[in-house]
Design an enzyme around this catalytic site. Structure first.
Site, short mmCIF file in Angstrom:
data_model
loop_
_atom_site.label_atom_id
_atom_site.label_comp_id
_atom_site.label_asym_id
_atom_site.label_seq_id
_atom_site.Cartn_x
_atom_site.Cartn_y
_atom_site.Cartn_z
CB SER A 135 -22.50 -21.95 -21.68
OG SER A 135 -23.24 -21.97 -22.88
CE1 TYR A 148 -20.98 -16.95 -23.23
CE2 TYR A 148 -21.81 -19.02 -24.12
CZ TYR A 148 -21.86 -18.02 -23.18
OH TYR A 148 -22.80 -18.08 -22.17
#
Length: 256
Positions: A135, A148
């Site tokens: 990410s 996350y």
């Protein structure tokens, strides 16, 4: 001639979003795609449409991975590539994050990636490929998504270690680092049959016009093309690297 002719590639979290677009593009480029997910109905429908194999796979379970690899080998005789795409996102401040929520995200995003590489790498043909979905937040911080971000930082570390350990067999391991992408993860309207996801997408474009230099949210098809590059011979001398696809978001902040 397709860029993946004859290759057998497993894609996790492939029932929708980025994984779906990766499965579609890989099949278009000649791969025998194995669609895996816990969302059986859309996953099976996609596999039927593509003429592909569908497997139910909870990426956080070692038994699930063992059974999936065995099923792929039974169907196709070998495995040539893996795209660790499955992931979950939860919004919460760090101090408000329950341990159960933290561990849920770790189980899917981090443990799932680890188990996928552990199960598939020994079975990969020499010269195979692994693409891990990290990410934008694997390379920077972002408030309200600390769990996350932590798991995606871990995915990037695992990618680099695996690249070093598997290089002797010519197996390349890389990570894609998407910014905001118009999938159900960032656009929940895509899960609401009464909502207009295109209208919501336009609203997201308006939001990201202020945040992202290219002025819009990303599209899952764009991420799929990067995954294809890293799975094909076009990237034959690349391993252990993060590839950011974020419209320039990570480059910095404009002041004018």
């Amino acid at each position: 001639m397709g860029k993946l002719d004859g290759r057998v590639v497993i894609v996790t979290g492939a029932a929708r979003g980025q994984g779906e677009q990766e499965a579609r593009l890989f099949r278009q480029e000649g791969a025998e795609v194995v669609v895996t997910d816990v969302l059986d109905e859309p996953g099976e429908a996609l596999a039927k449409e593509l003429g592909a194999l569908y497997l139910h796979l909870d990426v956080g379970t070692e038994d699930g991975w063992r059974d999936a690899v065995a099923a792929v080998k039974a169907a196709h005789g070998r495995v040539d590539g893996l795209v660790n795409n499955a992931g979950v996102l939860r919004f919460n401040a760090l101090v408000d994050t329950p341990l159960d929520e933290f561990m849920e995200v770790v189980r899917v995003n981090q443990v799932g990636c680890f188990l996928g590489m552990k199960a598939v790498a020994p079975e990969l043909a020499d010269g195979g490929t692994i693409v891990n979905t990290a990410s934008y937040t694997a390379l920077t911080g972002m408030a309200a998504v600390g769990t996350y971000a932590a798991t995606k930082h871990a995915v990037l570390g695992l990618t680099r270690v695996a690249a070093l350990e598997l290089a002797g067999r010519g197996i390349r391991v890389n990570a894609i680092c998407p910014g905001a992408v118009d999938t159900a993860m960032s656009n929940p309207a895509r899960l609401d049959p009464d909502a207009d996801p295109e209208e919501t997408g336009r609203a997201l474009d308006a939001l990201y016009r202020r945040l992202v230099p290219l002025g819009r949210i990303g599209r899952p098809e764009e991420v799929a093309r990067l995954a294809l590059f890293l799975t094909s011979e076009d990237s034959s001398y690349i391993t252990g690297q993060p590839f950011v696809i974020d419209g320039g978001w990570l480059a910095g902040v404009g002041v004018l």
